[in-house]
Design a protein around this motif. Structure first.
Motif, PDB file in Angstrom:
ATOM      1  N   UNK A 226      38.033  30.968  27.851  1.00 43.66           N
ATOM      2  CA  UNK A 226      37.124  32.078  27.775  1.00 43.66           C
ATOM      3  C   UNK A 226      37.064  33.254  28.663  1.00 43.66           C
ATOM      4  N   UNK A 227      36.813  34.140  27.554  1.00 40.42           N
ATOM      5  CA  UNK A 227      37.387  35.079  28.849  1.00 40.42           C
ATOM      6  C   UNK A 227      35.906  35.499  30.352  1.00 40.42           C
ATOM      7  N   UNK A 228      34.715  34.937  29.817  1.00 38.45           N
ATOM      8  CA  UNK A 228      32.801  34.171  30.503  1.00 38.45           C
ATOM      9  C   UNK A 228      34.030  33.622  31.439  1.00 38.45           C
ATOM     10  N   UNK A 229      34.027  32.517  30.752  1.00 33.23           N
ATOM     11  CA  UNK A 229      33.861  31.669  31.731  1.00 33.23           C
ATOM     12  C   UNK A 229      35.450  31.470  32.839  1.00 33.23           C
ATOM     13  N   UNK A 230      36.296  32.106  32.105  1.00 30.61           N
ATOM     14  CA  UNK A 230      37.815  31.055  32.992  1.00 30.61           C
ATOM     15  C   UNK A 230      38.054  32.621  34.178  1.00 30.61           C
ATOM     16  N   UNK A 231      37.520  33.700  33.353  1.00 31.85           N
ATOM     17  CA  UNK A 231      37.614  35.210  34.480  1.00 31.85           C
ATOM     18  C   UNK A 231      36.541  34.754  35.650  1.00 31.85           C
ATOM     19  N   UNK A 232      35.689  33.800  35.433  1.00 29.32           N
ATOM     20  CA  UNK A 232      34.520  33.368  36.273  1.00 29.32           C
ATOM     21  C   UNK A 232      35.437  32.630  37.417  1.00 29.32           C
ATOM     22  N   UNK A 233      35.889  31.785  36.935  1.00 29.37           N
ATOM     23  CA  UNK A 233      36.431  30.547  37.881  1.00 29.37           C
ATOM     24  C   UNK A 233      37.648  31.454  38.388  1.00 29.37           C
ATOM     25  N   UNK A 234      38.659  32.303  37.724  1.00 25.94           N
ATOM     26  CA  UNK A 234      39.434  32.968  38.677  1.00 25.94           C
ATOM     27  C   UNK A 234      38.878  33.729  39.900  1.00 25.94           C
ATOM     28  N   UNK A 235      37.618  34.189  39.645  1.00 30.71           N
ATOM     29  CA  UNK A 235      36.793  35.120  40.539  1.00 30.71           C
ATOM     30  C   UNK A 235      35.917  34.458  42.006  1.00 30.71           C
ATOM     31  N   UNK A 236      35.481  33.174  40.933  1.00 25.45           N
ATOM     32  CA  UNK A 236      35.237  33.033  42.364  1.00 25.45           C
ATOM     33  C   UNK A 236      35.385  30.854  42.396  1.00 25.45           C
ATOM     34  N   UNK A 241      36.770  24.093  37.623  1.00 29.68           N
ATOM     35  CA  UNK A 241      37.621  24.862  36.804  1.00 29.68           C
ATOM     36  C   UNK A 241      37.856  23.697  35.832  1.00 29.68           C
ATOM     37  N   UNK A 242      38.354  22.921  35.622  1.00 27.07           N
ATOM     38  CA  UNK A 242      39.028  21.756  34.914  1.00 27.07           C
ATOM     39  C   UNK A 242      39.474  22.031  33.259  1.00 27.07           C
ATOM     40  N   UNK A 243      38.652  23.047  32.191  1.00 22.44           N
ATOM     41  CA  UNK A 243      39.252  23.639  31.005  1.00 22.44           C
ATOM     42  C   UNK A 243      39.627  24.412  31.352  1.00 22.44           C
ATOM     43  N   UNK A 244      39.851  25.044  32.347  1.00 22.40           N
ATOM     44  CA  UNK A 244      41.010  26.227  31.835  1.00 22.40           C
ATOM     45  C   UNK A 244      42.014  26.280  33.296  1.00 22.40           C
ATOM     46  N   UNK A 245      42.125  25.428  34.147  1.00 22.31           N
ATOM     47  CA  UNK A 245      43.044  24.993  35.259  1.00 22.31           C
ATOM     48  C   UNK A 245      44.769  25.661  35.011  1.00 22.31           C
ATOM     49  N   UNK A 246      45.076  25.490  33.654  1.00 25.86           N
ATOM     50  CA  UNK A 246      46.759  25.313  33.294  1.00 25.86           C
ATOM     51  C   UNK A 246      46.466  26.126  33.827  1.00 25.86           C
ATOM     52  N   UNK A 250      48.314  29.250  35.493  1.00 24.80           N
ATOM     53  CA  UNK A 250      49.719  30.142  34.638  1.00 24.80           C
ATOM     54  C   UNK A 250      49.158  31.203  34.830  1.00 24.80           C
ATOM     55  N   UNK A 251      48.057  32.045  34.174  1.00 25.58           N
ATOM     56  CA  UNK A 251      48.331  33.658  33.901  1.00 25.58           C
ATOM     57  C   UNK A 251      47.299  34.712  34.968  1.00 25.58           C
ATOM     58  N   UNK A 252      46.552  33.784  35.770  1.00 23.37           N
ATOM     59  CA  UNK A 252      45.085  34.573  36.486  1.00 23.37           C
ATOM     60  C   UNK A 252      45.474  34.247  37.736  1.00 23.37           C
ATOM     61  N   UNK A 253      46.100  33.097  38.330  1.00 24.54           N
ATOM     62  CA  UNK A 253      46.852  32.775  39.578  1.00 24.54           C
ATOM     63  C   UNK A 253      47.633  33.236  40.193  1.00 24.54           C
ATOM     64  N   UNK A 254      48.519  34.825  39.528  1.00 23.49           N
ATOM     65  CA  UNK A 254      49.766  34.176  40.474  1.00 23.49           C
ATOM     66  C   UNK A 254      49.611  36.454  40.727  1.00 23.49           C
ATOM     67  N   UNK A 255      51.529  36.516  40.928  1.00 20.06           N
ATOM     68  CA  UNK A 255      51.657  38.013  41.133  1.00 20.06           C
ATOM     69  C   UNK A 255      51.281  38.921  40.728  1.00 20.06           C
TER      70      UNK A 255
END
Length: 286
Positions: A226-236, A241-246, A250-255
């Motif tokens: 979710x652009x909202x929820x996944x982005x907010x979880x990445x920044x906070x 973050x259960x539904x978007x942890x994978x 894979x994509x948000x907490x990488x180099x």
């Protein structure tokens, strides 16, 4: 496709105008499938589209800049409803189409059998960072879809997203496909970018699209984003973050992800505090 610009395969597709696209495939009630892909995978996908695929074109352009501002309570009720996978969840946002300076107020809720229902209201772009002129619309939609206590929620600007979008129309199934690149999230003074990543979303009725089947054959499966929820979880990172942890791993907490202090944020967003898990029910029952 590079940095949000169409490649040769996209340029070769016949165009479709906005009015015709809306008439043929508005799909306000629909099944969404989202895929997070490297840009080069999108290039390969475009080369394999059926020849009757059409691309949205407006005034000679085939990719368009979007800016969305999401509203949530200070306790992040909307976010937490999604994080805990509650059935009666919702999102409220304004969306600005940068090229035309048009604006919409949008409310998204969960419909029957996991479908997404989106209601839209034309909005003055000068009011893009406030719900005051459209709060009656928001309350009516939440009440219609039985979101308890929706009219009592205090909704404040929370997160801004920016991206460039290309929209495809697939006549065989009457479905749409959107390809979002140059993905950026802004939360207060912090900005997250995914420069080498695209989000491909198919918007269909009950039948999967040709694009879905192409991606499945390439072993790409729909992901939870979710652009909202996944982005907010990445920044906070303290948020659940259960539904978007994978997807996050894979994509948000990488180099490949770039997180930095924004040089000149113009979102008007306020930094809301993160609530504990136990507060969700009390917030919604007020």
């Amino acid at each position: 496709m590079s940095a949000g610009r169409p490649g040769a395969a996209l340029e070769a597709l016949p165009p479709i105008g906005l009015d015709e696209l809306v008439a043929r495939a508005s799909l306000q009630t629909r099944v969404d499938r989202k895929y997070v892909l490297p840009i080069d995978t999108v290039d390969t996908l475009l080369d394999r589209l059926p020849p009757n695929t059409r691309v949205l074109e407006i005034d000679g352009s085939r990719t368009f800049a979007y800016r969305s501002l999401y509203f949530d309570t200070p306790e992040l009720t909307s976010y937490l409803l999604a994080a805990h996978r509650r059935r009666r969840r919702f999102k409220v946002r304004t969306r600005v189409y940068e090229e035309s300076a048009e604006c919409r107020l949008e409310v998204k809720v969960r419909g029957n059998r996991g479908s997404t229902v989106k209601e839209r209201l034309p909005y003055d772009p000068r009011d893009w960072d406030t719900l005051a002129p459209g709060r009656h619309f928001v309350d009516a939609i939440l009440a219609e879809h039985r979101v308890a206590g929706g009219h009592r929620l205090t909704l404040v600007p929370t997160l801004t997203t920016r991206y460039r979008r290309t929209t495809l129309y697939l006549p065989d199934t009457g479905s749409r496909v959107t390809i979002d690149t140059d993905l950026t999230w802004e939360d207060g003074d912090h900005r997250l970018r995914l420069p080498g990543t695209a989000v491909v979303e198919t918007k269909t009725g009950s039948t999967a699209s040709h694009v879905d089947r192409l991606l499945w054959r390439g072993r790409h499966r729909p992901g939870r984003i979710s652009k909202y929820a996944t982005g907010l979880a990445a920044l906070r990172p303290h948020l659940p973050d259960g539904p978007w942890r994978r997807t996050l791993r894979r994509h948000f907490r990488t180099e490949a992800a770039e997180v930095r202090v924004a040089e000149a944020p113009d979102t008007g967003a306020r930094l809301a505090g993160g609530p504990g898990r136990g507060r969700l029910d009390s917030v919604m029952s007020r």
